[in-house]
Design a protein around this motif. Structure first.
Motif, short mmCIF file in Angstrom:
data_model
loop_
_atom_site.label_atom_id
_atom_site.label_comp_id
_atom_site.label_asym_id
_atom_site.label_seq_id
_atom_site.Cartn_x
_atom_site.Cartn_y
_atom_site.Cartn_z
N SER A 32 0.88 -1.23 0.17
CA SER A 32 0.11 0.08 0.04
C SER A 32 0.77 1.31 -0.24
O SER A 32 0.51 2.44 -0.51
CB SER A 32 -0.96 0.00 1.23
OG SER A 32 -0.24 -0.51 2.22
N ARG A 33 1.92 1.01 0.53
CA ARG A 33 3.07 2.06 0.70
C ARG A 33 4.27 1.61 0.47
O ARG A 33 4.85 0.69 1.29
CB ARG A 33 2.82 3.00 2.05
CG ARG A 33 3.12 4.37 1.94
CD ARG A 33 2.79 5.17 3.26
NE ARG A 33 3.07 4.36 4.22
CZ ARG A 33 4.21 4.24 4.93
NH1 ARG A 33 5.36 5.07 4.16
NH2 ARG A 33 4.59 3.81 6.03
N ILE A 34 4.98 2.35 -0.44
CA ILE A 34 6.49 1.68 -0.60
C ILE A 34 7.45 2.41 0.24
O ILE A 34 7.35 3.86 0.12
CB ILE A 34 6.75 1.98 -2.58
CG1 ILE A 34 6.00 1.01 -2.99
CG2 ILE A 34 8.29 1.53 -2.45
CD1 ILE A 34 5.79 -0.21 -2.93
N THR A 35 8.26 1.73 0.86
CA THR A 35 9.20 2.49 1.93
C THR A 35 10.53 2.03 1.49
O THR A 35 10.60 1.26 0.49
CB THR A 35 9.07 1.80 3.27
OG1 THR A 35 9.41 0.40 3.24
CG2 THR A 35 7.66 1.87 3.90
N TRP A 36 11.51 2.70 2.20
CA TRP A 36 12.92 2.37 1.80
C TRP A 36 13.13 0.86 2.08
O TRP A 36 13.98 0.27 1.48
CB TRP A 36 13.96 3.36 2.84
CG TRP A 36 13.92 2.91 4.22
CD1 TRP A 36 13.23 3.40 5.02
CD2 TRP A 36 14.76 2.37 4.98
NE1 TRP A 36 13.36 2.84 6.54
CE2 TRP A 36 14.33 2.09 6.13
CE3 TRP A 36 15.73 1.32 4.74
CZ2 TRP A 36 14.87 1.38 7.08
CZ3 TRP A 36 16.50 0.62 5.41
CH2 TRP A 36 15.98 0.47 6.60
N LEU A 37 12.47 0.31 3.08
CA LEU A 37 12.80 -1.10 2.96
C LEU A 37 12.38 -1.81 1.73
O LEU A 37 12.92 -2.93 1.23
CB LEU A 37 11.93 -1.82 4.26
CG LEU A 37 12.67 -1.66 5.48
CD1 LEU A 37 11.80 -2.33 6.60
CD2 LEU A 37 14.07 -2.65 5.48
N HIS A 38 11.14 -1.54 1.13
CA HIS A 38 10.88 -2.00 -0.07
C HIS A 38 11.83 -1.88 -1.17
O HIS A 38 12.16 -2.78 -2.32
CB HIS A 38 9.52 -1.44 -0.85
CG HIS A 38 8.43 -1.85 0.24
ND1 HIS A 38 8.04 -1.22 1.26
CD2 HIS A 38 7.47 -2.70 0.13
CE1 HIS A 38 6.80 -1.60 1.63
NE2 HIS A 38 6.70 -2.64 0.85
N ARG A 39 12.68 -0.89 -1.04
CA ARG A 39 13.40 -0.32 -2.27
C ARG A 39 15.00 -1.06 -2.28
O ARG A 39 15.55 -1.11 -3.13
CB ARG A 39 13.63 1.11 -2.23
CG ARG A 39 12.58 1.75 -2.94
CD ARG A 39 12.77 3.44 -3.09
NE ARG A 39 11.48 4.02 -2.95
CZ ARG A 39 11.04 4.66 -1.86
NH1 ARG A 39 11.92 4.57 -0.96
NH2 ARG A 39 10.09 5.31 -1.78
#
Ligand SMILES: Nc1ncnc2c1ncn2[C@@H]1O[C@H](COP(=O)(O)OP(=O)(O)OP(=O)(O)O)[C@@H](O)[C@H]1O
Ligand SMILES: [Mg+2]
Lengths: 231, 199
Positions: free
Chosen positions: B7-14
């Protein structure tokens, strides 16, 4: 064009299809018949999932035995139970699976996945878990995952059997709109009335090969007659 | 299980999937190489702060750690009962660290990205006869089919309950086995129909 030349299929001692010779070049072909009459066997012969014990199956001149790889690309296959054909947990990952097998560049995979999602109204589902989709959505996902490969022919083995009426209609509509040639095995006779040709299977033989206006009543009578005999 | 939060892309996703897997692997090994409660305290603090620092939603985290947390609580209670609170802390910190990191990883990483990373790591294995692509596919199938199997078990148990067979393990295991084997057959066909040839 699909050509069966003297095709027989045996599993051990069990002979399922016997000396089948026929040519199909209609865009919509339906296959009906009782359980165990050999419909799925016929369907699986079309994309080389199985190869005939005897005779040859050719699609646009390519043999399913000799040109297996080309055949797989040419002929897509949609199964009855979408749960058994979805490979990846996420919708968009699953659609990309076949394209990855073709070793296409990432950018092209993304473009093609986007196009298919848009075409079948599934953009909002792209990042959903496949196991959380409804039965109809799962089957649309399974179909999209096959269509993204851009096959020339699509074989459907009872694509609507597990669906409720609304989803049956939705899937039937999607199939009707396909630009490809479709060969559909189905027990839902209502959806076959617009087809060009219907093959009725009975114990491994094609007992009727006609347009739906003739073949569907024939099949209904056949089933009713067997009923009478069994009382 | 294995839900991913997009739902929200964070630095961990990246962060690259391979890097996250490496961190998990190294930390997982490191927590078992030390007995120092201060170091382990640091590890679990780091593991707990990681999802918080990315503002990952709490609900899926709680949902995913609950089963493991129950187990850890049981283990810790056991150590406390036998009069060894230090071991209770060590076991909590070790397992807690690994689980928190694993949850942070699965919540922010696509299975396909993990599989790609693992396939890459497995590349050298092809010299000893292991096919990295097959290993990767097996892994993603395992993850994909865990929820399917759970649904199957529930369905079969309900059906057997309706027949008054809820007490019988056999009545659940047999149909489960039959259905799983059929599913495996179908799946193998579906995978080859989609052009997979194991390379
Ligand atoms: N791999 C196989 N090994 C042995 N026998 C098989 C195999 N595949 C099919 N058969 C047998 O071939 C016969 C025809 O099966 P097929 O699946 O083609 O029927 P069908 O018309 O699709 O039936 P249904 O409507 O139930 O799907 C059946 O008797 C079946 O048991
Ligand atoms: Mg069948």
């Amino acid at each position: 064009m699909i050509e069966f030349d003297n095709v027989s299929m045996r599993f051990g001692d069990l002979s399922v299809l016997e000396h089948l010779t026929l040519t199909l070049d209609e865009r919509r072909v339906a296959v009906v018949g009782a359980n165990g009459s050999g419909k799925s066997t016929f369907a699986r012969l079309l994309n080389g999932l199985i190869t005939p014990t005897e005779g040859t199956v050719k699609i646009d001149g390519l043999s399913t035995k000799a040109d297996a790889r080309a055949i797989r690309r040419k002929v897509g296959f949609v199964f009855q139970n979408p749960d058994n054909q979805i490979v990846y947990p996420l919708v968009e990952e699953d659609i990309a699976f076949g394209l990855k097998n073709l070793k296409l560049p990432k950018a092209e995979i993304a473009t093609r996945v986007d196009a298919v999602l848009a075409r079948y109204g599934m953009e909002t589902l792209r990042q959903r878990s496949a196991h959380l989709l409804s039965g109809g959505q799962k089957q649309m996902l399974a179909i999209s995952s096959v269509l993204v490969m851009e096959p020339d022919y699509v074989v459907f083995d009872e694509p609507t059997t597990l669906l409720d009426l609304r989803n049956k209609r939705r899937v039937a509509k999607a199939i009707a709109a396909l630009p490809q040639t479709a060969i559909v095995v189905s027990h839902d006779l209502d959806f076959l009335t617009d087809f060009e040709r219907v093959l009725v299977f009975e114990a491994g033989q094609i007992v009727c090969d006609a347009p739906p206006s003739q073949a569907l009543p024939f099949y209904r009578n056949l089933m009713a007659a067997e009923d009478m005999g069994n009382v | 299980m294995f839900e991913i939060c997009l739902s929200r892309i964070t630095w961990l996703h990246r962060l690259p999937a391979g890097f996250k897997l490496l961190v998990l692997a190294f930390t997982g090994a490191a927590v078992f190489l030390t007995n120092d409660p201060r170091i382990l305290g640091g590890f679990i603090g780091f593991a707990a702060l990681l999802p918080l620092s990315a503002w990952l939603p709490l609900a899926p985290i709680v949902k995913q750690i609950t089963p493991a947390a129950t187990l850890i609580a049981a283990l810790a209670t056991f150590h406390i009962v036998v009069g060894d609170p230090v071991s209770a802390f060590l076991v909590t910190a070790r397992l807690g660290t690994v689980i928190l990191l694993a949850v942070a990883l699965t919540l922010t990483t696509r299975v396909s990205a993990m599989v790609d990373a693992l396939e890459y790591c497995f590349t050298p294995l092809k010299y000893i006869g292991i096919n990295p692509a097959k290993t990767g596919l097996t892994l993603s199938l395992a993850i994909r089919f865990i929820p399917v199997l759970f649904t199957m078990v529930t369905e079969i148990r309900e059906a057997q309950k309706a027949r008054g067979l809820e007490g019988s393990l056999f009545a659940v295991v047999m149909p489960l086995l039959v259905r799983t084997l059929r599913m495996a057959d179908d799946l193998a066909e579906a995978i080859s129909a989609r052009g997979y040839d194991g390379n």
